[in-house]
Write a protein that holds these residues in place. Structure first.
Motif, mmCIF file in Angstrom:
data_model
loop_
_atom_site.group_PDB
_atom_site.id
_atom_site.type_symbol
_atom_site.label_atom_id
_atom_site.label_comp_id
_atom_site.label_asym_id
_atom_site.label_seq_id
_atom_site.Cartn_x
_atom_site.Cartn_y
_atom_site.Cartn_z
ATOM 1 N N ILE A 429 0.819 -1.211 0.000
ATOM 2 C CA ILE A 429 0.000 0.000 0.000
ATOM 3 C C ILE A 429 0.853 1.261 0.000
ATOM 4 O O ILE A 429 0.566 2.224 -0.734
ATOM 5 C CB ILE A 429 -0.968 -0.027 1.200
ATOM 6 N N ASP A 430 1.907 1.282 0.810
ATOM 7 C CA ASP A 430 2.760 2.477 0.858
ATOM 8 C C ASP A 430 3.385 2.755 -0.503
ATOM 9 O O ASP A 430 3.417 3.909 -0.961
ATOM 10 C CB ASP A 430 3.861 2.292 1.908
ATOM 11 N N ARG A 431 3.883 1.716 -1.173
ATOM 12 C CA ARG A 431 4.501 1.890 -2.475
ATOM 13 C C ARG A 431 3.476 2.333 -3.511
ATOM 14 O O ARG A 431 3.752 3.196 -4.339
ATOM 15 C CB ARG A 431 5.178 0.584 -2.910
ATOM 16 N N LEU A 432 2.300 1.745 -3.467
ATOM 17 C CA LEU A 432 1.238 2.121 -4.409
ATOM 18 C C LEU A 432 0.893 3.598 -4.278
ATOM 19 O O LEU A 432 0.721 4.307 -5.285
ATOM 20 C CB LEU A 432 -0.007 1.268 -4.158
ATOM 21 N N LEU A 433 0.792 4.085 -3.056
ATOM 22 C CA LEU A 433 0.435 5.496 -2.847
ATOM 23 C C LEU A 433 1.567 6.422 -3.265
ATOM 24 O O LEU A 433 1.319 7.504 -3.828
ATOM 25 C CB LEU A 433 0.049 5.724 -1.390
ATOM 26 N N LYS A 434 2.800 6.024 -3.012
ATOM 27 C CA LYS A 434 3.939 6.862 -3.427
ATOM 28 C C LYS A 434 4.010 6.945 -4.954
ATOM 29 O O LYS A 434 4.205 8.032 -5.518
ATOM 30 C CB LYS A 434 5.242 6.293 -2.863
ATOM 31 N N ASP A 435 3.852 5.818 -5.612
ATOM 32 C CA ASP A 435 3.894 5.810 -7.069
ATOM 33 C C ASP A 435 2.742 6.620 -7.657
ATOM 34 O O ASP A 435 2.927 7.361 -8.633
ATOM 35 C CB ASP A 435 3.836 4.366 -7.592
ATOM 36 N N ALA A 436 1.557 6.475 -7.066
ATOM 37 C CA ALA A 436 0.403 7.234 -7.544
ATOM 38 C C ALA A 436 0.627 8.726 -7.368
ATOM 39 O O ALA A 436 0.276 9.534 -8.249
ATOM 40 C CB ALA A 436 -0.857 6.796 -6.794
ATOM 41 N N SER A 437 1.240 9.112 -6.262
ATOM 42 C CA SER A 437 1.510 10.536 -6.020
ATOM 43 C C SER A 437 2.430 11.111 -7.082
ATOM 44 O O SER A 437 2.225 12.234 -7.568
ATOM 45 C CB SER A 437 2.139 10.716 -4.628
ATOM 46 N N THR A 438 3.446 10.365 -7.432
ATOM 47 C CA THR A 438 4.387 10.834 -8.471
ATOM 48 C C THR A 438 3.657 11.033 -9.805
ATOM 49 O O THR A 438 3.857 12.051 -10.488
ATOM 50 C CB THR A 438 5.519 9.808 -8.660
#
Length: 447
Positions: A429-438
């Protein structure tokens, strides 16, 4: 994003063709000297009753305004995102054309909208429309459109399944923890019953993620609209809840990558306990999916913080003449913006034709206009309005939040986040949100 199509639909519509004839132009005079306007969002022939109502209302308008000739074009959906920009760029858009709330700024930015500011004082109903809805079509202090309808998201639930699961259908969940608990109990009924379903494809997953994020007090973008805000405690809470319901509780079923029609089919068949939707889903569930009004109820958005609102309205082609703008504004008043009358407000006519009256749509009008609209609706109600009281009461304490800028592009990014959580038990989840933010930051930077 639209909820199901035409807001406050009198009768559930079928599928029609999108008319692509040349439309907006300065050729505003018919051979007989009348001012001619082309308009869209006419119900297709497959929606016989709605189409008849639309034609009746245009005929009545032309009788009252013999100097105006209205040429309607049918389409369902009223706006096809795949052809919308092409029609605008190719000069094929109607003089008066349908838009979602999320389109307003875009149409103005690409310089395809007529400025209505000098003329809107001639729109009798304009001052009675909710200010927050009028603001959606106001850009840099100029008015470019007129809202027609609005919706807000809530929790549609199946009263019979609640009863069978030992839940009180008159006390729907108000928090996401309660939704999760209710979903487990409903799924435990077995026989393919799903407790809670959510969308995760065709941008609809991103749309629902946004609604769920709002409900937790979070946001998709920062207040200035320039940066992503999804990588937050609220964003993680939304995804963790979905993950746990899907993988720990097994209350969301094994079939994922669902879209609105899939979920409506499940609810109509009595195999789904809950999903997020607007009130206009209810007649679709009854007329097309096999449900009964008595079994369907609506609660406010869980979480108690905010809910997503959307809707539609009309804008005018940039080449529309002053005469066409004035004629189009008169048409909008007659068709959609007269309380208790017209295509969307003639509740007596709707009731006579077995169309639902009394659904808890958000209020378009204010003051005396709102009071009249609500009274006429109450007088002709033919659905179990008590099933929607929790929605009406709960909405009073919720913040009404519009969709984010560049909504469809952002939803496409967030679709991938939601689908990953619902299809991969080990999703990070953390990685998904970071990638989505970028990715969202890139979209916002490009404007």
């Amino acid at each position: 994003m639209r909820s199901t199509g035409i807001r406050r639909t009198l009768v559930a519509l079928g599928v029609g063709a999108l008319t692509l004839t040349a439309c907006g132009s300065n050729d505003d005079r018919a051979a007989d000297g009348k001012t001619r306007i082309t308009v869209n969002c006419m119900p297709p022939k497959s929606a016989e009753v709605d189409r008849r109502f639309f034609e009746e209302d245009i005929a009545a308008f032309e009788k009252k305004n013999p100097d105006i000739d209205v040429v309607p074009h049918d389409a369902f959906p009223c706006q096809d995102p795949k052809t919308f920009d092409a029609k605008l760029a190719g000069g094929q858009m109607e003089d008066v054309f349908y838009t979602y709330f999320t389109d307003a700024r875009h149409v103005v930015d690409i310089k395809q909208a007529a400025d209505l500011t000098p003329y809107v004082k001639e729109l009798k109903s304009y001052g009675t429309i909710q200010q927050q809805l009028r603001d959606i079509y106001t850009v840099d202090g100029r008015i470019y459109g007129v809202p027609r309808t609005g919706y807000s998201m809530g929790l549609v639930y199946h009263r019979q399944l609640f009863e069978r699961a030992g839940l009180d259908p008159d006390r729907p969940p108000t928090t996401w923890a309660e939704v999760r608990d209710a979903a487990k109990k409903i799924a435990a009924l077995g026989d393919g019953t799903v407790g809670y379903a959510d969308y995760s494809a065709q941008n609809q997953g991103g749309w629902h993620f946004t609604a769920e994020l709002y409900s937790q007090g979070g946001d998709v973008v920062t207040p200035d609209g320039k940066k992503a805000a999804v990588d937050s405690p609220e964003g993680r809470a939304v995804l963790q809840t979905l993950h746990d319901m899907r993988w720990k509780d097994d209350s969301m079923g094994s079939k994922q990558l669902l879209v609105i029609n899939d979920v409506q089919q499940m609810m109509g068949a009595g195999k789904l306990g809950m999903y997020l939707a607007a009130p206009d889903n209810i007649p679709i569930l009854v007329k097309e999916k096999g449900a009964e009004y008595k079994d369907l109820a609506l609660a406010p958005m869980p979480g108690g913080r905010a809910t997503l609102i959307g809707g539609d309205g009309y804008m005018f082609h940039k080449k529309a003449s002053p005469a066409q703008i004035r004629a189009g504004l008169k048409w909008l008043d007659h068709m959609f913006l007269t309380p208790g009358d017209g295509f969307l407000g003639d509740y007596a006519r709707a009731k006579k034709n077995d169309a639902p009256v009394g659904l808890p749509e958000p209020r378009l009008f204010t003051g005396a206009a709102d009071a009249k609209d609500q009274q006429v609706k109450e007088d002709h109600a033919n659905v179990p309005v008590e099933n929607y009281q929790a929605f009406l009461d709960g909405n009073q304490s919720l913040e009404m939040r519009i969709e984010p800028p560049q909504a469809q592009q952002l939803y496409s990014v967030l679709d991938g986040v939601v689908s990953a959580v619902l299809t991969k038990e080990d999703a990070d989840i953390d990685r998904l949100l970071k990638d989505a933010s970028t990715k969202i930051d890139g979209i916002l930077a490009r404007g």
